[in-house]
Design a protein around this motif. Structure first.
Motif, PDB file in Angstrom:
ATOM      1  N   PHE A   1      24.280-111.616  57.678  1.00  0.00           N
ATOM      2  CA  PHE A   1      23.446-112.438  56.792  1.00  0.00           C
ATOM      3  C   PHE A   1      24.223-112.956  55.595  1.00  0.00           C
ATOM      4  N   SER A   2      25.191-112.176  55.099  1.00  0.00           N
ATOM      5  CA  SER A   2      25.921-112.678  53.927  1.00  0.00           C
ATOM      6  C   SER A   2      27.010-113.664  54.338  1.00  0.00           C
ATOM      7  N   TRP A   3      27.622-113.459  55.514  1.00  0.00           N
ATOM      8  CA  TRP A   3      28.659-114.399  55.951  1.00  0.00           C
ATOM      9  C   TRP A   3      28.053-115.741  56.362  1.00  0.00           C
ATOM     10  N   LEU A   4      26.894-115.679  56.991  1.00  0.00           N
ATOM     11  CA  LEU A   4      26.276-116.925  57.472  1.00  0.00           C
ATOM     12  C   LEU A   4      25.233-117.415  56.465  1.00  0.00           C
ATOM     13  N   TYR A   5      25.566-117.303  55.191  1.00  0.00           N
ATOM     14  CA  TYR A   5      24.620-117.580  54.107  1.00  0.00           C
ATOM     15  C   TYR A   5      23.974-118.961  54.218  1.00  0.00           C
ATOM     16  N   LEU A   6      24.811-119.997  54.284  1.00  0.00           N
ATOM     17  CA  LEU A   6      24.256-121.361  54.281  1.00  0.00           C
ATOM     18  C   LEU A   6      23.476-121.722  55.545  1.00  0.00           C
ATOM     19  N   PRO A   7      24.023-121.423  56.754  1.00  0.00           N
ATOM     20  CA  PRO A   7      23.215-121.743  57.943  1.00  0.00           C
ATOM     21  C   PRO A   7      21.878-121.016  57.964  1.00  0.00           C
ATOM     22  N   LEU A   8      21.869-119.741  57.521  1.00  0.00           N
ATOM     23  CA  LEU A   8      20.608-119.007  57.518  1.00  0.00           C
ATOM     24  C   LEU A   8      19.624-119.606  56.531  1.00  0.00           C
TER      25      LEU A   8
ATOM     26  N   GLY B   1      40.543-101.335  55.369  1.00  0.00           N
ATOM     27  CA  GLY B   1      39.445-100.635  56.029  1.00  0.00           C
ATOM     28  C   GLY B   1      38.094-101.298  55.896  1.00  0.00           C
ATOM     29  N   GLU B   2      38.047-102.515  55.371  1.00  0.00           N
ATOM     30  CA  GLU B   2      36.753-103.212  55.267  1.00  0.00           C
ATOM     31  C   GLU B   2      36.785-104.518  56.040  1.00  0.00           C
ATOM     32  N   PHE B   3      35.657-104.848  56.651  1.00  0.00           N
ATOM     33  CA  PHE B   3      35.571-106.126  57.362  1.00  0.00           C
ATOM     34  C   PHE B   3      35.547-107.276  56.356  1.00  0.00           C
ATOM     35  N   VAL B   4      36.350-108.295  56.626  1.00  0.00           N
ATOM     36  CA  VAL B   4      36.386-109.457  55.739  1.00  0.00           C
ATOM     37  C   VAL B   4      36.252-110.717  56.587  1.00  0.00           C
ATOM     38  N   TYR B   5      35.415-111.612  56.152  1.00  0.00           N
ATOM     39  CA  TYR B   5      35.181-112.852  56.896  1.00  0.00           C
ATOM     40  C   TYR B   5      36.117-113.920  56.378  1.00  0.00           C
ATOM     41  N   GLU B   6      36.824-114.569  57.281  1.00  0.00           N
ATOM     42  CA  GLU B   6      37.787-115.576  56.837  1.00  0.00           C
ATOM     43  C   GLU B   6      37.385-116.980  57.269  1.00  0.00           C
ATOM     44  N   GLY B   7      36.148-117.148  57.633  1.00  0.00           N
ATOM     45  CA  GLY B   7      35.704-118.479  58.060  1.00  0.00           C
ATOM     46  C   GLY B   7      35.014-119.223  56.940  1.00  0.00           C
ATOM     47  N   ASN B   8      34.488-120.386  57.256  1.00  0.00           N
ATOM     48  CA  ASN B   8      33.663-121.119  56.298  1.00  0.00           C
ATOM     49  C   ASN B   8      32.619-121.910  57.065  1.00  0.00           C
ATOM     50  N   PHE B   9      31.794-122.598  56.322  1.00  0.00           N
ATOM     51  CA  PHE B   9      30.660-123.293  56.911  1.00  0.00           C
ATOM     52  C   PHE B   9      31.081-124.293  57.989  1.00  0.00           C
ATOM     53  N   PHE B  10      32.166-125.031  57.718  1.00  0.00           N
ATOM     54  CA  PHE B  10      32.541-126.107  58.646  1.00  0.00           C
ATOM     55  C   PHE B  10      33.162-125.588  59.930  1.00  0.00           C
ATOM     56  N   LEU B  11      33.806-124.399  59.829  1.00  0.00           N
ATOM     57  CA  LEU B  11      34.339-123.783  61.043  1.00  0.00           C
ATOM     58  C   LEU B  11      33.221-123.418  62.019  1.00  0.00           C
ATOM     59  N   LEU B  12      32.011-123.213  61.468  1.00  0.00           N
ATOM     60  CA  LEU B  12      30.881-122.849  62.331  1.00  0.00           C
ATOM     61  C   LEU B  12      30.425-124.035  63.181  1.00  0.00           C
ATOM     62  N   LEU B  13      30.773-125.244  62.717  1.00  0.00           N
ATOM     63  CA  LEU B  13      30.338-126.439  63.449  1.00  0.00           C
ATOM     64  C   LEU B  13      31.393-126.875  64.467  1.00  0.00           C
ATOM     65  N   ASN B  14      31.887-125.894  65.244  1.00  0.00           N
ATOM     66  CA  ASN B  14      32.900-126.225  66.252  1.00  0.00           C
ATOM     67  C   ASN B  14      32.210-126.768  67.508  1.00  0.00           C
ATOM     68  N   PRO B  15      32.983-127.453  68.382  1.00  0.00           N
ATOM     69  CA  PRO B  15      32.354-128.102  69.548  1.00  0.00           C
ATOM     70  C   PRO B  15      31.582-127.136  70.439  1.00  0.00           C
TER      71      PRO B  15
END
Lengths: 437, 346
Positions: free
Chosen positions: B82-89, B151-165
């Motif tokens: 939920f925190s990584w996908l903040y904008l799409p959610l 030792g912690e999960f870290v998200y390295e993506g962004n909003f635009f990477l989610l809009l892949n083909p």
């Protein structure tokens, strides 16, 4: 502002907005269910018309309450990921149970109730409305079990860097949970009673459908007096629990700086947090704060100075919100008692001054409810879970302020629009009065 | 029960909750977005909305339950997802809120402009919510850039990477499947000309939908690791075959049978993905060991046991009264029903 402050503001606004709709839902559905019960028992069509008129207002209000609830469930993860990770093992369960046990019941039977008038028997239809009432109030129970755990965490151990549930019974039978539940739902019942009394008063002032609205007003007044008395009683229980388990919150509610036995209650004071004192203290009632805290006139009450300055909640906001809430609570008892008195004398429709009081009192229980949440949530600061986790440590780590600004602006604009539309529709359909069936 | 058994059970339940949610809200998304195609008059629009009236709210609770179950059973996944996908959610949230109030508000003012505004909200929000759910699941199937730092999960993506083909194709597939499903619903629940148009519409959507499903499966083969579980245990392919067969059969049939087959198709579509994901809830496309799984993000044995008991008791009860609702409102909505002042309608 940083992501923490913005996320706090966003949660406060979205939760506060949600609570503008939920209380009316909780109370009005019970009143509507009683009206329909009267209809099924007596066959008198005036009760059917009442069910339909107040039911329509219920639905207009319900729509916004239900959709704004989703936001809160999402936000725990979106903005408060560290919190969710740390306490999810115990905090997630009541939320999931709420959906499974209560929300399904409420939503499914609501569909049956709205659209089922001609599809099912009168008794089955009555059953549906009571299921909606049960579902919505049960829903509040599970949410308040979750909230009570934030106020007074029980039934957990710290293991593998998080809080894990070890005693489900302690969670759901926490005395905090039940006191909070009854305090919150009865505040909703009061909201609904004043709503019904106020709208009825409007029509009585206009000499419109007098019999219909006299009957409605009576429903509101009877339910309202019972709910207001219960609300005050259970509020007292809540106060004792707060004093016992959240002494810093209680000290802020009373703006009490020094620890003392037989602590007085000031009707009004102006706290000065910087200098750790009250600039003005008016009308002390000797020993009352001690009595409210422990039901013992001489008990020792902890003062704010017992806590380091960064471990104290905002004193002024907590103190004034508490004062105003209690004042309003007292007012609700007086007004509903007076309403019942005039109804028994049979001349309420002629007391236009009192009808105006009723009309203009509609917003007051809403305000009292919001103030109550301010006392509960602001008074708990700096903790998100009292004594266990601080709010500052609870926010999502990756969150950029820009994202929260964007969502906050979105919520303000969007909720503002929804709020205005819903408010206008409630006024329109309240003014329109009942349709004859 | 063993912790690992409970984790597997909850992984399956997690999939099932999403599957039921998409099966149910899927048809009201579909009917909503197809309104401009199906409806030719205000009465038509009201008929369509009133076929959804008694059930849409109960359908949406499956989403709340899916969200709540993720929180309760896999709190770490819930927190990160939920925190990584903040904008799409946020976008999905706004769509669902707008759509929800639109049903209630639309009929509350006698003005064409007013109704038109809420109709537009229903159409756009139904479409966008379907698309965005598809994009979200496309990204879950494909994996997102999750790294491990200290030792912690870290998200390295962004909003635009989610809009892949690939994710967009999944989004389009969701839109087409829900539209097909929605048209079938409308064809079962209406009469006369509206019903004929709904029948013509699902027949028209049938071939494009199948084409996109096939394209999706081929693309999935190349783009994701979903088929690894299938290669290890080829019997799972039966689910994919059965899923395709359900949709194909639905396209050649009519009425309730076709609709129920399409329900089955949607449930099996979700399970096609879920089987491929196992045990990942959100795979990392940086390294498999950084994935959020049913095993490394779950609640304790105690909590999972409590939740299992709750679900075993209450979900069957929920299903029973929801089936009763569908049975109660099984008859089609006719134009004269929405004109009857004695009957509550939207």
């Amino acid at each position: 502002m940083d992501a923490i402050a913005l996320s706090r503001l966003q949660f406060a606004l979205t939760a506060g907005f949600h609570w503008l709709f939920v209380p009316l839902t909780l109370g009005l559905i019970i009143l509507v269910a009683f009206m329909e019960t009267m209809y099924v028992r007596t066959g008198d069509r005036v009760y059917l018309n009442m069910t339909k008129f107040w039911g329509k207002l219920f639905l207009i209000n319900f729509a916004v309450g239900v959709v704004t609830g989703i936001t809160l469930e999402f936000q725990f993860g979106m903005n408060w990921a560290e919190y969710s990770k740390y306490v999810g093992d115990i905090f997630g369960a009541p939320l999931a149970i709420e959906a499974t046990v209560a929300f399904f019941l409420e939503s499914t039977f609501l569909g049956i109730w709205i659209f089922g008038w001609k599809k099912i028997s009168k008794k089955a239809h009555l059953f549906a409305v009571w299921m909606v009432a049960l579902g919505s109030n049960l829903s509040a129970l599970w949410i308040l079990i979750a909230n009570a755990w934030m106020q007074h965490p029980v039934g957990y151990i710290l293991k593998d860097g998080r809080a894990e549930m070890v005693d489900f019974g302690a969670l759901i039978f926490s005395s905090h949970a039940w006191a909070k539940f009854f305090h919150a739902v009865s505040s909703g019942w009061v909201v609904a009673s004043f709503f019904v009394m106020g709208v009825s008063a409007y029509h009585l002032l206009k000499k419109n459908e007098t019999e219909f609205f006299k009957k409605s007003l009576k429903f509101g007044a009877v339910f309202g007096l019972a709910a207001s008395l219960f609300l005050a009683l259970i509020g007292d229980t809540s106060g004792v629990q707060v004093a016992k388990t959240q002494p810093s919150k209680f000290a802020a509610m009373e703006s009490l700086w020094e620890t003392q036995s037989g602590a007085p209650e000031y009707i009004l004071a102006i706290p000065d947090s910087k200098n750790e004192r009250n600039t003005i203290e008016i009308l002390p009632i000797p020993k009352l704060a001690s009595f409210l805290a422990f039901h013992d006139w001489n008990a020792e009450v902890k003062g704010l100075k017992e806590f380091a300055p960064d471990m104290r909640p905002p004193v002024g906001l907590t103190f004034f919100s508490f004062r105003a809430m209690v004042g309003l609570g007292t007012y609700f008892i007086l007004v509903t008692a007076l309403a019942l008195f005039f109804i028994r004398k049979g001349n309420i429709q002629d007391k236009s001054w009192f009808l105006k009081v009723l009309l203009f009192s509609i917003p007051l229980p809403y305000i009292a409810g919001e103030l109550g949440w301010i006392v509960a949530e602001v008074g708990r600061q700096p903790w998100i879970v009292y004594g266990l986790m601080k709010t500052a440590d609870a926010v999502s780590k990756n969150l950029s302020s820009a994202h929260v600004v964007l969502s906050l602006v979105g919520f303000v604009a969007f909720y503002g629009l929804l709020g205005i539309i819903d408010f206008m529709l409630l006024i329109k359909y309240s003014k329109k009065g009942p349709e004859k069936a | 029960m063993e912790l690992s058994t409970l984790q597997i059970i909850w992984f399956a339940l997690w999939g099932l909750l999403w599957a039921v949610y998409f099966m149910l809200d899927g048809f009201d998304f579909g009917a909503g977005m197809l309104m401009p195609v199906l409806a030719q008059s205000d009465t038509d629009r009201r008929v369509i909305i009133n076929t959804l009236g008694p059930v849409w709210d109960g359908n949406e609770v499956w989403l709340i339950t899916a969200g709540g179950a993720t929180f309760a059973a896999f709190p770490t996944t819930y927190a990160y997802m939920f925190s990584w996908l903040y904008l799409p959610l946020l976008a999905i949230l706004f769509c669902l809120i707008f759509r929800g109030v639109a049903f209630e508000f639309r009929g509350k003012k006698d003005s064409d402009g007013w109704r038109k505004a809420w109709d537009t909200a229903i159409i756009l929000c139904s479409f966008l919510a379907s698309l965005l759910f598809g994009v979200a699941f496309g990204n879950i199937f494909r994996g997102i850039p999750i790294n491990m730092v200290n030792g912690e999960f870290v998200y390295e993506g962004n909003f635009f990477l989610l809009l892949n083909p690939y994710a967009l194709l999944t989004g389009i597939m969701f839109v087409l499947i829900f539209a097909f499903h929605g048209a079938l619903w409308v064809s079962c629940k209406t009469t006369d000309a509206l019903q004929k148009r709904a029948e013509a519409t699902y027949k028209k959507l049938f071939i494009p939908m199948l084409a996109v499903i096939v394209l999706f499966l081929v693309y999935t083969w190349f783009e994701t690791d979903l088929f690894a579980n299938y290669m290890a245990f080829p019997a799972w392919f039966a689910v994919v075959v059965l899923c395709a067969a359900s949709f194909i059969a639905a396209g050649f049939m009519k009425g309730a049978k076709a609709f129920l087959l399409s329900c089955l198709g949607i449930v099996l579509t979700v399970f096609t993905g879920i089987i491929g994901l196992f045990p990942n809830l959100i795979p990392s496309n940086i390294a498999p060991e950084f994935s959020l799984t049913a095993f490394n993000t779950s609640s304790s044995q105690y909590t999972l046991t409590i939740m299992t008991v709750v679900v075993l008791i209450f979900v069957p009860i929920v299903i029973a009264y929801q089936i009763w609702t569908y049975y109660l409102f099984r008859h089609p909505v006719r134009p004269e029903d929405v004109a009857d002042p004695d009957v509550e309608t939207y």
